[in-house]
Design an enzyme around this catalytic site. Sequence first.
Site, PDB file in Angstrom:
ATOM      1  N   LYS A  16       0.844  -1.212   0.000  1.00  0.00           N
ATOM      2  CA  LYS A  16       0.000   0.000   0.000  1.00  0.00           C
ATOM      3  C   LYS A  16       0.871   1.251   0.000  1.00  0.00           C
ATOM      4  CE  LYS A  16      -1.996  -1.127   3.891  1.00  0.00           C
ATOM      5  NZ  LYS A  16      -1.328  -2.416   4.171  1.00  0.00           N
ATOM      6  N   ARG A  89      -9.748   0.490   8.386  1.00  0.00           N
ATOM      7  CA  ARG A  89      -9.320  -0.890   8.664  1.00  0.00           C
ATOM      8  C   ARG A  89     -10.345  -1.678   9.439  1.00  0.00           C
ATOM      9  NH1 ARG A  89      -3.108  -1.776   9.263  1.00  0.00           N
ATOM     10  NH2 ARG A  89      -2.494   0.068   8.176  1.00  0.00           N
ATOM     11  N   ARG A 128      11.911  -6.210   4.946  1.00  0.00           N
ATOM     12  CA  ARG A 128      11.743  -4.748   4.819  1.00  0.00           C
ATOM     13  C   ARG A 128      12.717  -4.009   5.744  1.00  0.00           C
ATOM     14  NH1 ARG A 128       5.957  -1.992   5.521  1.00  0.00           N
ATOM     15  NH2 ARG A 128       5.976  -3.082   7.506  1.00  0.00           N
ATOM     16  N   ARG A 161      11.417  -2.325  11.053  1.00  0.00           N
ATOM     17  CA  ARG A 161      10.331  -1.743  11.827  1.00  0.00           C
ATOM     18  C   ARG A 161      10.031  -2.623  13.025  1.00  0.00           C
ATOM     19  NH1 ARG A 161       5.185   0.157   8.275  1.00  0.00           N
ATOM     20  NH2 ARG A 161       4.033  -1.161   9.700  1.00  0.00           N
ATOM     21  N   ARG A 172      -0.471  -9.350  13.216  1.00  0.00           N
ATOM     22  CA  ARG A 172      -1.058  -8.343  12.308  1.00  0.00           C
ATOM     23  C   ARG A 172      -1.901  -9.017  11.223  1.00  0.00           C
ATOM     24  NH1 ARG A 172       4.158  -5.518  10.503  1.00  0.00           N
ATOM     25  NH2 ARG A 172       2.878  -4.195   9.188  1.00  0.00           N
TER      26      ARG A 172
HETATM   27  P1  AP5 Z   1       4.954  -1.586   1.903  1.00  0.00           P
HETATM   28  O1  AP5 Z   1       4.695  -0.746   0.706  1.00  0.00           O
HETATM   29  O2  AP5 Z   1       5.681  -0.987   3.064  1.00  0.00           O
HETATM   30  O3  AP5 Z   1       3.593  -2.311   2.345  1.00  0.00           O
HETATM   31  P2  AP5 Z   1       2.358  -1.765   3.193  1.00  0.00           P
HETATM   32  O4  AP5 Z   1       1.147  -2.438   2.649  1.00  0.00           O
HETATM   33  O5  AP5 Z   1       2.360  -0.264   3.236  1.00  0.00           O
HETATM   34  O6  AP5 Z   1       2.769  -2.418   4.567  1.00  0.00           O
HETATM   35  P3  AP5 Z   1       2.654  -1.880   6.060  1.00  0.00           P
HETATM   36  O7  AP5 Z   1       3.336  -2.907   6.903  1.00  0.00           O
HETATM   37  O8  AP5 Z   1       3.163  -0.466   6.173  1.00  0.00           O
HETATM   38  O9  AP5 Z   1       1.149  -1.926   6.267  1.00  0.00           O
HETATM   39  P4  AP5 Z   1       0.426  -2.023   7.584  1.00  0.00           P
HETATM   40  O10 AP5 Z   1      -0.920  -1.778   7.073  1.00  0.00           O
HETATM   41  O11 AP5 Z   1       0.581  -3.240   8.389  1.00  0.00           O
HETATM   42  O12 AP5 Z   1       1.190  -0.965   8.490  1.00  0.00           O
HETATM   43  P5  AP5 Z   1       0.838   0.546   8.870  1.00  0.00           P
HETATM   44  O13 AP5 Z   1       2.097   1.295   8.944  1.00  0.00           O
HETATM   45  O14 AP5 Z   1      -0.262   1.076   8.030  1.00  0.00           O
HETATM   46  O15 AP5 Z   1       5.759  -2.901   1.413  1.00  0.00           O
HETATM   47  C1  AP5 Z   1       6.186  -3.886   2.328  1.00  0.00           C
HETATM   48  C2  AP5 Z   1       7.545  -4.450   1.870  1.00  0.00           C
HETATM   49  O16 AP5 Z   1       7.387  -5.149   0.642  1.00  0.00           O
HETATM   50  C3  AP5 Z   1       8.611  -3.369   1.606  1.00  0.00           C
HETATM   51  O17 AP5 Z   1       9.861  -3.894   1.943  1.00  0.00           O
HETATM   52  C4  AP5 Z   1       8.500  -3.130   0.078  1.00  0.00           C
HETATM   53  O18 AP5 Z   1       9.731  -2.693  -0.459  1.00  0.00           O
HETATM   54  C5  AP5 Z   1       8.128  -4.522  -0.413  1.00  0.00           C
HETATM   55  N1  AP5 Z   1       7.245  -4.524  -1.585  1.00  0.00           N
HETATM   56  C6  AP5 Z   1       6.200  -3.697  -1.845  1.00  0.00           C
HETATM   57  N2  AP5 Z   1       5.595  -4.033  -2.988  1.00  0.00           N
HETATM   58  C7  AP5 Z   1       6.262  -5.132  -3.475  1.00  0.00           C
HETATM   59  C8  AP5 Z   1       6.115  -5.956  -4.629  1.00  0.00           C
HETATM   60  N3  AP5 Z   1       5.136  -5.747  -5.537  1.00  0.00           N
HETATM   61  N4  AP5 Z   1       6.957  -6.998  -4.778  1.00  0.00           N
HETATM   62  C9  AP5 Z   1       7.950  -7.232  -3.879  1.00  0.00           C
HETATM   63  N5  AP5 Z   1       8.162  -6.488  -2.779  1.00  0.00           N
HETATM   64  C10 AP5 Z   1       7.319  -5.446  -2.561  1.00  0.00           C
HETATM   65  O19 AP5 Z   1       0.241   0.337  10.339  1.00  0.00           O
HETATM   66  C11 AP5 Z   1       1.064  -0.010  11.438  1.00  0.00           C
HETATM   67  C12 AP5 Z   1       0.251  -0.030  12.699  1.00  0.00           C
HETATM   68  O20 AP5 Z   1      -0.365   1.273  12.934  1.00  0.00           O
HETATM   69  C13 AP5 Z   1      -0.946  -1.014  12.720  1.00  0.00           C
HETATM   70  O21 AP5 Z   1      -0.549  -2.322  13.058  1.00  0.00           O
HETATM   71  C14 AP5 Z   1      -1.844  -0.341  13.783  1.00  0.00           C
HETATM   72  O22 AP5 Z   1      -1.382  -0.591  15.080  1.00  0.00           O
HETATM   73  C15 AP5 Z   1      -1.677   1.151  13.486  1.00  0.00           C
HETATM   74  N6  AP5 Z   1      -2.669   1.626  12.497  1.00  0.00           N
HETATM   75  C16 AP5 Z   1      -2.401   2.116  11.251  1.00  0.00           C
HETATM   76  N7  AP5 Z   1      -3.553   2.433  10.617  1.00  0.00           N
HETATM   77  C17 AP5 Z   1      -4.565   2.138  11.472  1.00  0.00           C
HETATM   78  C18 AP5 Z   1      -5.989   2.219  11.390  1.00  0.00           C
HETATM   79  N8  AP5 Z   1      -6.604   2.672  10.290  1.00  0.00           N
HETATM   80  N9  AP5 Z   1      -6.706   1.808  12.454  1.00  0.00           N
HETATM   81  C19 AP5 Z   1      -6.109   1.361  13.582  1.00  0.00           C
HETATM   82  N10 AP5 Z   1      -4.786   1.245  13.729  1.00  0.00           N
HETATM   83  C20 AP5 Z   1      -4.003   1.628  12.677  1.00  0.00           C
END
Ligand code: AP5
Length: 228
Positions: A16, A89, A128, A161, A172
Site C-alpha cells: 500500500k 481498517r 523490509r 520496523r 497483524r
Molecule cells: P509496503 O509498501 O511498506 O507495504 P504496506 O502495505 O504499506 O505495509 P505496512 O506494513 O506499512 O502496512 P500495515 O498496514 O501493516 O502498516 P501501517 O504502517 O499502516 O511494502 C512492504 C515491503 O514489501 C517493503 O519492503 C516493500 O519494499 C516490499 N514490496 C512492496 N511491494 C512489493 C512488490 N510488488 N513486490 C515485492 N516487494 C514489494 O500500520 C502499522 C500499525 O499502525 C498497525 O498495526 C496499527 O497498530 C496502526 N494503524 C495504522 N492504521 C490504522 C488504522 N486505520 N486503524 C487502527 N490502527 C491503525
Amino acid sequence: MKTLNLVFLGPPGAGKGTQAERISKRLGLKRITPGDILRKEVGKGTRLGKEVEEYMKRGELVPDEMVLEIIGAELKRVGQGFILDGFPRTVAQAKGLDKILESRRWPLHAVIFLDVSDDEIVRRLGARRICLRCGAVYNMITSPPRNNETCDRCGAHLVRRRDDEPETIRKRLQVYTQETAPLIDYYEKKGLLVRIDGARPSDLVTYSVEKALEELSGKIRKGGHRNP
Ligand code: AP5
C-alpha cells in the site's frame, strides 16, 4: 485527470505504502497514512504517541475513535484529491469515513485492493528495512539499497520496523483477517472495489493501478461513475 479520492486497502505488507507514494506523486494526490502519523507521534513521545505505542508494538489496531479523529483532521487540512493509505481498517472506521465524506459532499471514487497471499507477506515484511530519517522503504530481497543497510537518499542507517518481527507479523495478519478483510465485501457491495494482483513486481502493480484509475477517470468524465 480529474481529482480522485481513493482508499488503498490490503493486508500488512501488500505494498500500500509503496504504491500510494508512486501514485500520489504521479497524479498529484495527497497521501494520508495513519501508520506514519502514529509512528511519528510515538517517536516524538507525545501523549497520543504514548497511548498508541503499546497497540502498535503488539500488532493490534489503535482504537477507532483515535484514528477517526486523526483522519477527520487530516482530510479537513488537505481537502479533496487524496489517497487514504491504510485507512479504514474496520467496518466502524469505514462507516465513520462515509459520514465524514457525506458531511462534506465529497465522493469516494474507488478502493484499490492489493491482493497478496500470507506467505508472500511474511517474506516481504521479514526483508523490509526503513529509513527513520527520510521515510524511504527498502526490501533487502526485491529492492535493496545500493550500500548494505544504508539509505540511498539520505545516507542514514536503515532499520527493521518494530512490528516486523515474525511474531508481530503473524498477529497483524490475524487482526487483518478478523477486522479488515470484511471491508472487501463492504466496498464490493458499494461498487467501489478495484481488485489488483499485488503479488507481482512493484512496477507491474503500479501499471495496473494506473490503468484502472485511467479507466475510472474516463467513466467519471462521461458521467458513468456511480457514487453510492
Ligand atoms: P509496503 O509498501 O511498506 O507495504 P504496506 O502495505 O504499506 O505495509 P505496512 O506494513 O506499512 O502496512 P500495515 O498496514 O501493516 O502498516 P501501517 O504502517 O499502516 O511494502 C512492504 C515491503 O514489501 C517493503 O519492503 C516493500 O519494499 C516490499 N514490496 C512492496 N511491494 C512489493 C512488490 N510488488 N513486490 C515485492 N516487494 C514489494 O500500520 C502499522 C500499525 O499502525 C498497525 O498495526 C496499527 O497498530 C496502526 N494503524 C495504522 N492504521 C490504522 C488504522 N486505520 N486503524 C487502527 N490502527 C491503525
